[in-house]
Design an enzyme around this catalytic site. Structure first.
Site, PDB file in Angstrom:
ATOM      1  CG  ASP A 176      -0.504  -1.630   7.109  1.00 55.28           C
ATOM      2  OD1 ASP A 176      -1.415  -1.834   7.662  1.00 55.28           O
ATOM      3  OD2 ASP A 176      -0.251  -0.565   6.281  1.00 55.28           O
TER       4      ASP A 176
ATOM      5  NE  ARG B 192     -10.189  -2.962  -2.760  1.00 57.36           N
ATOM      6  CZ  ARG B 192      -9.634  -2.221  -1.772  1.00 57.36           C
ATOM      7  NH1 ARG B 192      -8.358  -2.457  -1.343  1.00 57.36           N
ATOM      8  NH2 ARG B 192     -10.310  -1.148  -1.210  1.00 57.36           N
TER       9      ARG B 192
ATOM     10  CE1 TYR C 151      -9.852   3.809   5.638  1.00 57.29           C
ATOM     11  CE2 TYR C 151      -8.826   4.941   7.307  1.00 57.29           C
ATOM     12  CZ  TYR C 151      -8.772   4.583   5.880  1.00 57.29           C
ATOM     13  OH  TYR C 151      -7.820   4.815   5.313  1.00 57.29           O
ATOM     14  CE  LYS C 152      -8.019  -0.065   4.865  1.00 58.57           C
ATOM     15  NZ  LYS C 152      -8.602   0.763   3.583  1.00 58.57           N
TER      16      LYS C 152
ATOM     17  CG  PHE D 101      -1.991   1.073   1.085  1.00 59.35           C
ATOM     18  CD1 PHE D 101      -2.934   0.977   0.084  1.00 59.35           C
ATOM     19  CD2 PHE D 101      -1.882   2.319   1.815  1.00 59.35           C
ATOM     20  CE1 PHE D 101      -3.892   1.990   0.099  1.00 59.35           C
ATOM     21  CE2 PHE D 101      -2.827   3.419   1.461  1.00 59.35           C
ATOM     22  CZ  PHE D 101      -3.769   3.201   0.731  1.00 59.35           C
TER      23      PHE D 101
END
Lengths: 405, 405
Positions: free
Chosen positions: B192, B364, B217-218, B123
């Protein structure tokens, strides 16, 4: 005093703004310089953000609700309050994190110089963020008392970092004069506006300031731990390279490239994904302060604090003022020294008069003029006089220190 | 397919949890890996925080509502989801900012080594935060493809920084094996967990991981831009010196000393004043995920994604899967490659099937099992089959790229 206070309130063009805030019954709130009151419009706006933007529209709100532009949008609204252009200000992270970004950026712009100059007793986080860089050998911390700053500004100084209105005393620096002195010495200047932005007229560009940071949860009424803002003068935007180079500061965040390229404008100060709840609450507070106008707010806060001093004097209160006596030399606060400041503060809080205590002996009262009335001044002065006279602060109850005060 | 889906839902012990989230009518939400759905309990909790804790109790809430302890409290609730002890995890800032803190801390713990090793295509923010340090000559970025990581782990490597579940493909690293390899090479490891924490069982301590960061927030459903978390293994707490040494990470923040002294525990990772609105919303999401249990969630998400693939196969859809075919080797997502991925994604969104697009050609789908039913899988597969068959994605409307996708 109460009669005079009521007359002053009757003639106050800002008196009606109190209705735009929730000020709890039975509370005289003199701590808006620590956490501003809740604007009445905030709960409904947050409800909308939560239920509709997040709950109903979900991920699409990054576009449809404009979340992705919110840091620059709210920054643009803060800009006129601090004498900046809209594209020079952005909301991001905390004051501390923004200090780190801008101290680092300034050091990179002054190769060969490593000193960051500040004053002892500045708000601790300002000094600590210099230390964080010093431990990596990227900066050298130098602290000089106010009256020694000029001589401390030598050819080793990369950056002068000062808080415009002192958190403890409210004393103001002459922003124009010190910025000039720093520039003459070849240094850059970073102003911490935490205790002045939104409280008094600040004119960063007229002073030719280079960088600034400021707080969202004090005079801007953005809520507890609201995100902070950062300013970079237009002329420096292109050269500002900050080390917290997160994906949101990238020129093309959604290209997902392996290599960092900073956004062309103020967005390069962004790091991670912005917190939308905090930003949305802050926007309501900023809108409200922008509507009242900082010039009017500051004029009123000076009258409030002077009236408070008058009421104290008339009540026979003798307590050492550590803020400047000239209202033009201080922010929207008055601080007093008393060796029992902690217990007195607690006794006042028990009476509904909320000020705060700053270690070791400071009793601090903030006058956030958007929601305070002159009558609050008369009442607060009466309570302080009674507390001091009755010695009720000597009760054990008021001498136990809590974690945060 | 629908019949089979309904049978699977009837036998699903987690099916009832959908009622605890607001899932909008007419939407099949396959983007919980980007922004999790709103827990139904969140609006009321936020209302309470705003109106009562902020509005009514004001500054006192730092003590009375426990705001000051909230970062450690919510961190302690995240800990069991990731195999950590409560005092090893804290909520603060963003993933990016926490990466910076921990990369810096790791480098300081490995004097003489400067390389931070990661993989290309990680990422972006993970790689960018290394770059920020590299520009100050504090780190050297080294990127090696997955199958070359072992040979890249030489005596110059201070830190191995990897994302446990890849954001684009969902492919999982073997955390235990790579942590061992890094330690054998004398390096530290920073994981991560943004795409795995709260989605699948992670056992940081069993793997002897050194550091970790993760996203609020995921899969934790903390709301847009929710604060992130950071983990430091107990054995490193005392030696972890991070450069963002703000006042909230100080051993005694309210002593207002000029000199920084880090808090003894995980609180030393704090920097500025924590954002209470974001933290409070995150706590609700974490509580809910903790209640469902990550083992059950992961088991269900594997079944969901396998059923989705089955439905696609039965619909005759041929599209290249870029995620691992073995569900045990991937996180809670499936990604497909198609040169028209962007337009297909938009056409699906127009039908209420929300997945996302990742540049340049990835479609995705995230399977957040706390609020998805098997019936959603059958329906989503049907829509994807229809979109591909009808070529409706070729419409101009779906080919204009918005800022965020």
């Amino acid at each position: 005093m109460i009669e005079r206070a009521r007359q002053l309130d009757a003639g106050d063009p800002l008196a009606e703004y109190r209705e735009r805030f929730l000020v709890p019954e039975g509370v005289i709130y003199l701590d808006g310089n620590s956490l501003g009151c809740l604007p009445k419009a905030t709960p409904a706006r947050l409800e909308e953000v939560v239920r509709e933007e997040w709950g109903r529209d979900l991920i699409r709100s990054w576009n449809t609700a404009g979340w992705i532009d919110l840091p620059a949008k709210v920054g643009g609204k803060i800009a006129p309050l601090i004498g900046a252009k809209p594209h020079e200000v952005i909301v991001a992270d905390s004051v501390s994190v923004n200090l780190f970004k801008l101290i680092s950026a300034a050091l990179a712009m002054r190769p060969g110089r490593k000193v960051v100059l500040s004053e002892p007793g500045n708000f601790p986080t300002d000094i600590y963020m210099i230390e964080g860089l010093e431990k990596r050998d990227l900066a050298t911390r130098r602290l000089a008392a106010r009256d020694k700053l000029h001589e401390a500004l030598d050819e080793d100084v990369a950056l002068l970092l000062l808080t415009h209105a002192h958190y403890k005393t409210g004393e103001l620096f002459d922003m124009g004069e010190l910025t000039r002195a720093a520039h003459e010495a070849g240094a850059l200047v970073l102003w911490d506006l935490s205790h002045s932005g939104g409280a008094l007229p600040v004119d960063l560009n007229a002073c030719e300031a280079d960088f600034a940071v400021g707080c969202g949860y004090k005079y801007l009424n953005g809520g507890p731990g609201a995100p902070a803002y950062a300013f970079v003068a237009e002329r420096h935007l292109e050269d500002t390279q900050q080390p917290l180079s997160g994906w949101m500061g990238h020129a093309k965040p959604f290209a997902f490239s392996d290599d960092y390229a900073p956004a062309p404008g103020i967005e390069r100060l962004l790091c991670g994904t912005p917190g939308i709840l905090g930003l949305s609450a802050l926007e309501v507070g900023v809108d409200l302060i922008a509507e009242t106008g900082v010039e009017r707010l500051y004029a009123k806060s000076q009258k409030l604090s002077e009236f408070f001093r008058q009421c104290l004097a008339e009540s026979g209160v003798e307590i050492e003022l550590v803020s400047p006596t000239d209202p033009a030399s201080r922010g929207s606060q008055l601080s007093f020294r008393h060796e029992e400041a902690y217990a007195i503060c607690q006794a006042l809080i028990a009476r509904g008069v909320i000020g705060d205590f700053r270690d070791p002996d400071i009793l601090r009262f903030g006058f956030a003029p958007a929601y305070l009335h002159f009558e609050d001044m008369a009442e607060a002065a009466r309570h302080l006089a009674e507390v001091l006279e009755s010695n009720e602060w000597q009760s054990n109850e008021f001498n136990k220190r809590a974690t945060v005060t």
